[in-house]
Design a protein around this motif. Structure first.
Motif, mmCIF file in Angstrom:
data_model
loop_
_atom_site.group_PDB
_atom_site.id
_atom_site.type_symbol
_atom_site.label_atom_id
_atom_site.label_comp_id
_atom_site.label_asym_id
_atom_site.label_seq_id
_atom_site.Cartn_x
_atom_site.Cartn_y
_atom_site.Cartn_z
ATOM 1 N N ARG A 134 0.832 -1.211 0.000
ATOM 2 C CA ARG A 134 0.000 0.000 0.000
ATOM 3 C C ARG A 134 0.865 1.260 0.000
ATOM 4 N N GLU A 135 1.908 1.223 0.830
ATOM 5 C CA GLU A 135 2.827 2.358 0.904
ATOM 6 C C GLU A 135 3.523 2.581 -0.443
ATOM 7 N N ASP A 138 1.110 4.030 -2.930
ATOM 8 C CA ASP A 138 0.897 5.470 -2.694
ATOM 9 C C ASP A 138 2.043 6.305 -3.263
ATOM 10 N N THR A 139 3.249 5.774 -3.294
ATOM 11 C CA THR A 139 4.408 6.545 -3.770
ATOM 12 C C THR A 139 4.477 6.666 -5.288
ATOM 13 N N GLU A 142 -0.440 9.290 -9.268
ATOM 14 C CA GLU A 142 -1.441 9.118 -10.322
ATOM 15 C C GLU A 142 -0.791 9.403 -11.668
ATOM 16 N N ARG A 145 -1.216 4.846 -9.965
ATOM 17 C CA ARG A 145 -1.850 4.242 -8.787
ATOM 18 C C ARG A 145 -3.223 3.682 -9.131
ATOM 19 N N THR A 146 -4.069 4.473 -9.725
ATOM 20 C CA THR A 146 -5.428 4.039 -10.051
ATOM 21 C C THR A 146 -5.407 2.899 -11.061
#
Length: 191
Positions: A134-135, A138-139, A142, A145-146
């Protein structure tokens, strides 16, 4: 013929009684003779009850030690030495089986209260790894990520993601490839 067999049986019984009387006097040689004469028979009896050979051999040693220690208390008026030895062996073997069963029962009773260490460890490892992923996700930022989330967490195909996001199929594939490369770098894994 029966009288001959009975006579031999009585003679052997008398020999065992005499041998045990000598053991009661502390004669080590008599004990060695008793052991040699009876260890095999007693082991066979014990193995029929205990089944496991190593456990049976331990029980035999306990029986012979008990015979050495308790020989002075043997009372021939209550039975033969042969019956005394067989009874001791049988009781010790049954005690061993009961003890082993009681230990299994205690262990089984606790199993309901204790979590399975392997399952607990696996759950902890999965949570730690999920947190790291998850971390890393997040890095990457976009739109990577999506795109990665849709590909791996929703089960959509690349074509379905392209339609949903309104982008060409090649763009979806590039975003997933580039985003995964960034995640690997963040997680410290080789590309």
């Amino acid at each position: 013929m029966r009288s001959v067999e009975k006579h031999r049986h009585t003679e052997r019984g008398d020999e065992v009684d005499a041998l045990l009387a000598r053991v009661a006097q502390g004669e080590e040689q008599a004990f060695a003779e008793l052991y040699d004469a009876w260890a095999g028979r007693l082991l066979a009896l014990i193995m029929r009850i205990v089944i496991d050979r190593a456990q049976s051999e331990e029980v035999l040693q306990e029986v012979m030690l008990e015979a050495w220690r308790r020989a002075p208390s043997f009372d021939p008026s209550r039975g033969t030495a042969r019956a005394w030895l067989v009874t001791m062996a049988r009781h010790r073997a049954i005690d061993r089986v009961r003890s082993a069963q009681a230990a299994r029962d205690r262990e089984d009773a606790w199993q309901a209260y204790l979590p399975d260490a392997d399952v607990t460890l696996a759950e902890v490892e999965e949570r730690i790894e999920a947190g790291r992923v998850r971390e890393a996700l997040d890095t990457v930022g976009e739109p990577h990520r999506t795109t990665i989330a849709l590909a791996y967490f929703t089960g959509l195909t690349h074509t379905e993601i392209a339609k949903r996001m309104g982008v060409p199929l090649g763009t979806v594939k590039s975003r997933i490839r580039d985003g995964m490369a960034k995640m690997r770098t963040h997680l410290g894994e080789p590309r």
